[in-house]
Every structure is written in C-alpha cells, then in structure tokens.
Design a protein around this motif. Structure first.
Motif, PDB file in Angstrom:
ATOM      1  N   UNK A 136       0.790  -1.222   0.000  1.00 18.64           N
ATOM      2  CA  UNK A 136       0.000   0.000   0.000  1.00 18.64           C
ATOM      3  C   UNK A 136       0.819   1.266   0.000  1.00 18.64           C
ATOM      4  N   UNK A 137       2.122   1.157  -0.256  1.00 15.01           N
ATOM      5  CA  UNK A 137       3.017   2.302  -0.233  1.00 15.01           C
ATOM      6  C   UNK A 137       3.767   2.435  -1.553  1.00 15.01           C
ATOM      7  N   UNK A 138       4.328   3.607  -1.770  1.00 15.44           N
ATOM      8  CA  UNK A 138       5.228   3.862  -2.878  1.00 15.44           C
ATOM      9  C   UNK A 138       6.343   4.776  -2.386  1.00 15.44           C
ATOM     10  N   UNK A 139       7.425   4.759  -3.098  1.00 12.16           N
ATOM     11  CA  UNK A 139       8.535   5.659  -2.771  1.00 12.16           C
ATOM     12  C   UNK A 139       8.398   6.960  -3.563  1.00 12.16           C
ATOM     13  N   UNK A 140       8.629   8.064  -2.881  1.00 11.12           N
ATOM     14  CA  UNK A 140       8.665   9.384  -3.521  1.00 11.12           C
ATOM     15  C   UNK A 140      10.018  10.019  -3.249  1.00 11.12           C
ATOM     16  N   UNK A 141      10.599  10.591  -4.301  1.00 12.52           N
ATOM     17  CA  UNK A 141      11.850  11.312  -4.146  1.00 12.52           C
ATOM     18  C   UNK A 141      11.581  12.805  -4.034  1.00 12.52           C
ATOM     19  N   UNK A 209       5.008  10.397   6.107  1.00 13.91           N
ATOM     20  CA  UNK A 209       5.528   9.137   5.578  1.00 13.91           C
ATOM     21  C   UNK A 209       5.614   8.055   6.645  1.00 13.91           C
ATOM     22  N   UNK A 210       5.651   6.812   6.181  1.00 16.37           N
ATOM     23  CA  UNK A 210       5.892   5.679   7.067  1.00 16.37           C
ATOM     24  C   UNK A 210       7.371   5.570   7.397  1.00 16.37           C
ATOM     25  N   UNK A 240      -0.254   5.250  -0.371  1.00 17.22           N
ATOM     26  CA  UNK A 240      -0.780   5.748  -1.646  1.00 17.22           C
ATOM     27  C   UNK A 240      -1.733   6.924  -1.446  1.00 17.22           C
ATOM     28  N   UNK A 241      -2.538   6.879  -0.395  1.00 17.99           N
ATOM     29  CA  UNK A 241      -3.555   7.909  -0.219  1.00 17.99           C
ATOM     30  C   UNK A 241      -2.976   9.245   0.253  1.00 17.99           C
ATOM     31  N   UNK A 242      -1.685   9.293   0.557  1.00 22.37           N
ATOM     32  CA  UNK A 242      -1.096  10.532   1.049  1.00 22.37           C
ATOM     33  C   UNK A 242      -0.285  11.263  -0.022  1.00 22.37           C
ATOM     34  N   UNK A 243      -0.340  10.801  -1.249  1.00 26.21           N
ATOM     35  CA  UNK A 243       0.409  11.471  -2.316  1.00 26.21           C
ATOM     36  C   UNK A 243      -0.045  12.915  -2.493  1.00 26.21           C
ATOM     37  N   UNK A 244      -1.338  13.157  -2.407  1.00 29.35           N
ATOM     38  CA  UNK A 244      -1.851  14.519  -2.530  1.00 29.35           C
ATOM     39  C   UNK A 244      -1.391  15.405  -1.390  1.00 29.35           C
ATOM     40  N   UNK A 245      -1.289  14.834  -0.178  1.00 26.51           N
ATOM     41  CA  UNK A 245      -0.799  15.592   0.971  1.00 26.51           C
ATOM     42  C   UNK A 245       0.656  15.995   0.779  1.00 26.51           C
ATOM     43  N   UNK A 246       1.437  15.089   0.196  1.00 27.37           N
ATOM     44  CA  UNK A 246       2.849  15.403  -0.069  1.00 27.37           C
ATOM     45  C   UNK A 246       2.966  16.577  -1.026  1.00 27.37           C
ATOM     46  N   UNK A 247       2.191  16.552  -2.105  1.00 28.29           N
ATOM     47  CA  UNK A 247       2.234  17.641  -3.078  1.00 28.29           C
ATOM     48  C   UNK A 247       1.815  18.962  -2.436  1.00 28.29           C
ATOM     49  N   UNK A 248       0.780  18.929  -1.598  1.00 30.11           N
ATOM     50  CA  UNK A 248       0.303  20.151  -0.948  1.00 30.11           C
ATOM     51  C   UNK A 248       1.336  20.690   0.035  1.00 30.11           C
ATOM     52  N   UNK A 266       5.201   8.119  -8.275  1.00 33.37           N
ATOM     53  CA  UNK A 266       5.559   7.069  -7.304  1.00 33.37           C
ATOM     54  C   UNK A 266       6.489   6.023  -7.909  1.00 33.37           C
ATOM     55  N   UNK A 267       7.411   5.520  -7.074  1.00 34.37           N
ATOM     56  CA  UNK A 267       8.375   4.522  -7.496  1.00 34.37           C
ATOM     57  C   UNK A 267       8.204   3.235  -6.687  1.00 34.37           C
ATOM     58  N   UNK A 268       8.704   2.155  -7.241  1.00 37.72           N
ATOM     59  CA  UNK A 268       8.884   0.944  -6.445  1.00 37.72           C
ATOM     60  C   UNK A 268       9.852   1.310  -5.312  1.00 37.72           C
TER      61      UNK A 268
END
Length: 276
Positions: A136-141, A209-210, A240-248, A266-268
């Motif tokens: 349920x997660x992805x990596x963001x740089x 993030x986790x 996954x559901x926090x991608x929008x929060x990261x952008x904001x 999102x990345x592996x």
C-alpha cells in the motif's frame, strides 16, 4: 552494484550453461505480464520461481556472459550499465504492478534455480517483513534547492597590494579585513539558514511518511546549474492515499521559503527494502 554469488556455468534442471538472475521477490505474480519483457537476456523468458510462500522474479541468463569478470566489464561501460539498469527496472516495475514487490540489487545471480530458491528461502522472514511494510506504499523522491547566493570576494585587493608606491589610507587595511569578515559571516549565516530549511522541510514531509531516508545531496556538477544549491535529497515511503498531501505540503514550503522542491514518483520502494 556487485554480483551476489554463484555465476559459474552449471546445469539447472532443464537448461544447461545458464545462471539464474533474480530481479525481485513478491507474494503473487502474473507471469503473463512478464513473459514479453526481454529482461537482461533475450531468448530466455522472465518468469516466476516459487520459493515457499514467496515468489521470485527470475530469468535464465547465459552463465558465460554473466561471470564476475563479465559484470565488471559491463558495469564499467556507462552505456551498458544504463541498459542493464533500465532492463532490470522494467521487470521490477512490471512485477510491482501486481502487488508489493521487493526489488533485488542489479547483478543478483545464482548458479541455478535450486540455489536461488535455497538462498532466498533462508531470507524468507526478512522478505515477508519487507513486503508487509511496503504494501500500500510507494517511494517518492524529493530534492530541494535554494539560490546559490555565494557572495563574491572584495573586488579591491588589500591596500598595500595595489600600488607599492602609494601609501595606504589610514584604516584602509582594517576596513578591508572587516569586509572579508562580514562576507564570511554572511556565508555562514546563509549556510545555517539553508540547513534549517532542509531540516524543517524534511521533518514536515517525514510526518506524512511511514519511513524516510536522507540521501547524499548532488553538487552543481550533477545538478547542471550553478544558480542553485541542493540542500536536501531524500526518499519517503508514503501510503498511496497521502500522495496529494505530499504535493500540498511541498507547495506550502515552496511559498514559505522560496525553495525549489522537486517531487518524483511514485516509485517501487527501492530505498526501503533493506531496512527490516
């Protein structure tokens, strides 16, 4: 990137003269989504190898072409290195489309399917924990940079270095040294401010993030610009559901600090598979 082990030619059940290259470990795999990928050795299908409760994503490769010496030559060639990394990543991404996937390092090889199954099975508990963690997660740089803003040294040289035949004005030497000290203090102040900005942004994003990892920042020779200085290079394991929060959050920090904040993903989650 190093070859793990077991690269000598050997007979592997039905295929002679091959080694087993391992791309990733997952729980479930849809082989149909991988069979069309060339991987690192055209002519050999990318496939699933069951390892107890886990599944490895593997491919037979010609053992003679994947020895330690062959890998050293291959990885010393930038073009070949990029080709191998791209092929490896393509397989990992395809596998990850079906569920949590733990990618292995480039050049992970075993003498046979059986040796791969044995080695990966011994590490099954760690792989299981990793897959549980990244589900349920992805990596963001995230890369953050600020204007370089390095002050220039004084344009005028020390008074006694400009004209040997002219007497220095009273106090000119002291004024010159004070200007240099002032520039040094300004540089230190900007440096401290940049460090605080990096820490504040990292702390804010880490709360979403986790898990988070700070990576080595890139110098101007890698970023390709002298106008800005990178102050933060980090990876975040994000639901996954926090991608929008990261952008904001990134947008808010851009507005607050004037920093340039670059998001990628999102990345592996390559950066988070070795921490359990």
């Amino acid at each position: 990137m190093t070859t793990t082990q077991h690269t000598a030619p050997t007979v592997d059940g039905t295929t002679a003269g091959t080694a087993t290259y391992v791309y990733a470990v997952c729980r479930q795999l849809a082989p149909a989504g991988l069979s069309a990928l060339p991987g690192l050795a055209e002519g050999f299908p990318v496939r699933a190898l069951r390892c107890g409760t886990l599944t490895a994503v593997v491919q037979h490769v010609p053992a003679a072409d994947f020895t330690q010496e062959a890998w050293e030559q291959r990885l010393s060639d930038r073009t070949e290195l990029e080709r191998c990394a791209r092929a490896h990543h393509e397989v990992v991404v395809a596998a990850a489309a079906g569920g949590p996937t733990a990618p292995l390092a480039l050049a992970t090889l075993y003498r046979s399917d059986e040796r791969a199954r044995e080695a990966l099975g011994q590490d099954a508990a760690r792989f299981t924990a990793v897959l549980d963690r990244i589900a349920g997660h992805a990596e963001w740089g995230v890369k953050v940079s600020l204007p370089a803003g390095s002050p220039r040294p004084p344009a005028d040289p020390p008074p006694d270095g400009a004209r040997r035949d002219a007497p220095a004005a009273p106090g000119a030497g002291r004024a010159y040294l004070e200007r240099k000290r002032g520039l040094h203090r300004a540089r230190e102040h900007r440096h401290d401010q940049a460090l605080r900005t990096a820490e504040d942004i990292d702390a804010a994003l880490s709360r979403l993030a986790t898990a988070a990892r700070r990576l080595r920042t890139h110098g101007q020779e890698l970023t390709g610009t002298a106008a800005r200085r990178q102050i933060l290079n980090a990876a975040y394991l994000l639901p996954h559901e926090r991608a929008g929060d990261l952008a904001a959050e990134a947008a808010a920090w851009r507005a607050r600090t004037g920093a340039e904040i670059e998001l990628s993903g999102p990345w592996v989650p390559y950066s988070f598979v070795g921490e359990v």
